[in-house]
Design an enzyme around this catalytic site. Structure first.
Site, mmCIF file in Angstrom:
data_model
loop_
_atom_site.group_PDB
_atom_site.id
_atom_site.type_symbol
_atom_site.label_atom_id
_atom_site.label_comp_id
_atom_site.label_asym_id
_atom_site.label_seq_id
_atom_site.Cartn_x
_atom_site.Cartn_y
_atom_site.Cartn_z
ATOM 1 N N GLU A 219 66.317 30.924 42.495
ATOM 2 C CA GLU A 219 66.976 30.104 41.582
ATOM 3 C C GLU A 219 68.179 30.897 41.381
ATOM 4 O O GLU A 219 67.944 32.216 40.853
ATOM 5 C CB GLU A 219 66.237 29.845 40.278
ATOM 6 N N GLU A 250 77.866 27.888 40.672
ATOM 7 C CA GLU A 250 77.229 28.733 41.843
ATOM 8 C C GLU A 250 77.650 28.579 43.192
ATOM 9 O O GLU A 250 77.850 29.353 43.959
ATOM 10 C CB GLU A 250 75.931 29.085 41.449
ATOM 11 N N ASP A 403 66.775 25.195 35.235
ATOM 12 C CA ASP A 403 65.471 25.532 35.550
ATOM 13 C C ASP A 403 64.382 24.466 35.538
ATOM 14 O O ASP A 403 63.487 24.598 36.428
ATOM 15 C CB ASP A 403 65.050 26.718 34.646
#
Length: 418
Positions: A219, A250, A403
């Site tokens: 992750e 990201e 998450d």
């Protein structure tokens, strides 16, 4: 291997308690003072973008953390991507989770009973991460947030050095996992370049010791150092993992760092363009994923942004993608609204109803069909599964959403034995 206690509260309220006046925003790669904190918070609040930063002054951070955790509006939660993914998976009564992060007394108390913590992972003091939230339309001085998001900062040396990685890998022999989830590489940015490089090589050696029949998911999280990101992609970590999870910030940073497609794009404007996103995802798997010629294990990427998710897989390695990407989207809607199931009164659709699948090659034009919300397309041995997200109108909690999405997607993913 990253775990902490998240202190969640209104960013504006904390800055007021600290006696900081509204002012102009400015990006800081590392925060070294309250002034830096104030400027960086304003900078990202104005963009409505998530960001995470290291606060270098231990004493100053300790005072801010104390003020934050004692604020009447503050809430304390399990934090750290690894602990959050573990906690989400532990909600399934049939699963046992091994968590190796620096676990202090408060965190231990907050963890689910299905989460096993080896004694070597326990420490006397908790690592606190401060999560400053803001709502859509909230104002601070002349800054106005275009949407709800959060700004995260910490002075976290234990997670930053990946102190628990070796403990984790050595605990696997006894634990016999069906899946390994790694996170926390972004925490290393607070280290000096030499320390970070050495630690990354040690991390790579440790990850290489994990038996090859156990799938590994990495992750990613917010990063600022392009050389470090480039190392992770090109030489070291990507070839060792089977799957990665990441968001739009990201993804853009990754393509800029590794000279991928659309690297000249400075920032997303509004909802990230599906064609641009899928070009970058395709390039990651084509250039850094598993092929006949390349000794890489990477075959899966789970991309999530507020409005939609895309699950991209190299053909022949994964199954059940429709359920996996849908489960992730459902987790986003329920967790943000803090409801058991999707409440249609509390959510709205922000995804484009029509889009093209690429901005570089001859694309397909796709129109969403509400009866079949997961759309599938194919490009040179790589499958794309796209789903819109039912976005929460008034999010109760945005922390750990990525998450939860990745954890839920993994739970429904089927890895074919090779």
């Amino acid at each position: 291997v990253n775990a902490c206690v998240d202190v969640v509260l209104s960013g504006v309220k904390l800055l007021e308690v600290l006696g900081l006046e509204p002012g102009d925003g400015k990006n800081h790669v590392v925060l070294s003072s309250r002034q830096d904190l104030k400027e960086a918070f304003a900078h990202f609040m104005e963009k409505g973008a998530a960001a995470e930063r290291f606060f270098s002054d231990a004493e100053s951070f300790h005072h801010i953390a104390q003020a934050a955790s004692e604020h009447p509006g503050a809430q304390l939660y399990v934090g750290g991507n690894a602990a959050l993914i573990g906690q989400k998976l532990a909600a399934n009564p049939d699963l046992k989770i091994l968590l190796c992060g620096p676990v202090g007394p408060k965190l231990h108390e907050l963890l689910d009973d299905n989460v096993v913590v080896p004694p070597e992972s326990m420490q006397e003091r908790d690592e606190f991460h401060l999560i400053l939230e803001y709502q859509a339309g909230e104002e601070w001085g002349r800054v106005r947030a275009p949407n709800a998001n959060r700004f995260i900062f910490s002075h976290d040396l234990s997670n930053g050095a990946l102190n628990m990685l070796e403990v984790f890998v050595s605990s696997l022999d006894e634990f016999h996992p069906d899946l390994v989830v790694l996170s926390g590489l972004h925490m290393m940015e607070g280290q000096s370049k030499e320390t970070r490089q050495r630690r990354l090589m040690e991390a790579v050696a440790s990850i290489s010791d994990i038996p090859t029949d156990i799938p590994i998911h990495l992750e990613l999280a917010s990063m600022t150092d392009q050389d470090f990101m480039s190392n992770i992609v090109h030489q070291q970590v990507f070839p060792l993992v089977n799957s990665i999870g990441l968001n739009e910030q990201e993804l853009l940073f990754l393509t800029q760092s590794a000279s991928g497609p659309h690297a000249s794009l400075a920032a997303w404007s509004g909802v990230p363009d599906v064609g641009v996103v899928s070009d970058i995802l395709f390039w990651i798997l084509k250039e850094h994923g598993k092929t006949v010629e390349r000794a890489s294990d990477l075959t899966r990427i789970h991309f999530h942004t507020l409005a939609y998710h895309i699950l991209v897989t190299v053909d022949g390695y994964w199954g059940n993608q429709v359920a996996a990407v849908a489960a992730g989207a459902r987790a986003a809607g329920t967790q943000a609204c803090a409801t058991e199931t999707i409440d249609t009164d509390k959510v709205f659709l922000k995804a484009p109803l029509e889009f093209v699948t690429s901005q570089m090659e001859a694309p397909s034009q796709i129109s969403l069909n509400p009866d079949e919300p997961v759309v599938h397309w194919h490009r040179e041995g790589i499958s794309f599964h796209f789903t819109p997200v039912l976005v929460c109108k008034d999010p109760v909690r945005t922390v750990g959403l990525g998450d939860a999405i990745s954890a839920e997607g993994l739970l429904y993913s089927e890895k074919y034995p090779q």
